[in-house]
Design a protein around this motif. Structure first.
Motif, PDB file in Angstrom:
ATOM      1  N   CYS A   6       0.701  -1.226  -0.041  1.00 27.23           N
ATOM      2  CA  CYS A   6      -0.465  -0.321  -0.231  1.00 27.23           C
ATOM      3  C   CYS A   6       0.639   1.347  -0.448  1.00 27.23           C
ATOM      4  O   CYS A   6       0.491   2.070  -1.246  1.00 27.23           O
TER       5      CYS A   6
ATOM      6  N   GLU B  10      -8.455   1.456  -3.754  1.00 28.67           N
ATOM      7  CA  GLU B  10      -8.383   0.029  -3.014  1.00 28.67           C
ATOM      8  C   GLU B  10      -8.940  -1.064  -3.598  1.00 28.67           C
ATOM      9  O   GLU B  10      -8.828  -1.188  -4.378  1.00 28.67           O
ATOM     10  N   ARG B  11      -7.286  -2.057  -2.911  1.00 30.33           N
ATOM     11  CA  ARG B  11      -6.857  -3.048  -3.451  1.00 30.33           C
ATOM     12  C   ARG B  11      -7.649  -4.250  -2.523  1.00 30.33           C
ATOM     13  O   ARG B  11      -7.241  -4.270  -1.008  1.00 30.33           O
ATOM     14  N   ILE B  12      -8.060  -5.264  -2.384  1.00 25.08           N
ATOM     15  CA  ILE B  12      -9.002  -6.357  -1.646  1.00 25.08           C
ATOM     16  C   ILE B  12      -8.403  -8.012  -2.343  1.00 25.08           C
ATOM     17  O   ILE B  12      -8.430  -8.285  -3.707  1.00 25.08           O
TER      18      ILE B  12
ATOM     19  N   THR C 182      -8.050 -11.489  -1.515  1.00 24.13           N
ATOM     20  CA  THR C 182      -9.025 -12.426  -1.204  1.00 24.13           C
ATOM     21  C   THR C 182      -8.015 -14.104  -0.861  1.00 24.13           C
ATOM     22  O   THR C 182      -7.286 -14.129  -2.026  1.00 24.13           O
TER      23      THR C 182
ATOM     24  N   TYR D 242      -9.875 -12.295   3.920  1.00 24.52           N
ATOM     25  CA  TYR D 242      -9.449 -10.929   2.892  1.00 24.52           C
ATOM     26  C   TYR D 242      -8.570 -10.043   4.141  1.00 24.52           C
ATOM     27  O   TYR D 242      -8.663  -9.970   5.019  1.00 24.52           O
TER      28      TYR D 242
ATOM     29  N   LEU E 267      -8.477  -5.822   3.279  1.00 23.91           N
ATOM     30  CA  LEU E 267      -8.722  -4.584   2.596  1.00 23.91           C
ATOM     31  C   LEU E 267      -7.026  -3.779   2.743  1.00 23.91           C
ATOM     32  O   LEU E 267      -6.414  -3.148   3.492  1.00 23.91           O
TER      33      LEU E 267
END
Length: 107
Positions: free
Chosen positions: A62, A74-76, A78, A105, A107
């Motif tokens: 990030c 935003e990146r997720i 999973t 997950y 965030l």
């Protein structure tokens, strides 16, 4: 004069062998719970270290993205059945050491 012949004792008696086995069993009963607790503590600490490393890797990704000046979105990340996916799809997966979680997950 009579000669006395004494038989040399060449082994252990059954009672002596059983006594040693009983003593070893008692020692095993005392030590086994301690060994199992040490193993469980090691597993817990390894899991915690993997989780901290995974979180630290996500934070670094990030920060690198924000430092590149490409904008902020935003990146997720999973995890399903131990397999990692990321949204948006064109982004790279997290590279980290340790075992990946089965479910969850970031965030």
């Amino acid at each position: 004069m009579k000669k006395l012949f004494y038989l040399k004792k060449r082994g252990f008696t059954l009672i002596e062998l059983l006594a040693v086995i009983v003593i070893l069993a008692i020692i095993l009963l005392i030590v086994m719970p301690i060994v199992l607790n040490v193993i469980n503590d090691a597993r817990k600490s390894a899991f915690e270290a993997s989780a901290r490393g995974l979180a630290r890797t996500a934070e670094n990704e990030c920060y690198n993205f924000m430092a590149s000046g490409e904008g902020l979105y935003e990146r997720i990340y999973t995890f399903e059945n131990g397999i990692q996916t990321v949204e948006p799809i064109e982004e790279e997966l997290l590279k980290f050491s340790g075992k990946a979680p089965n479910e969850g997950y970031i965030l």
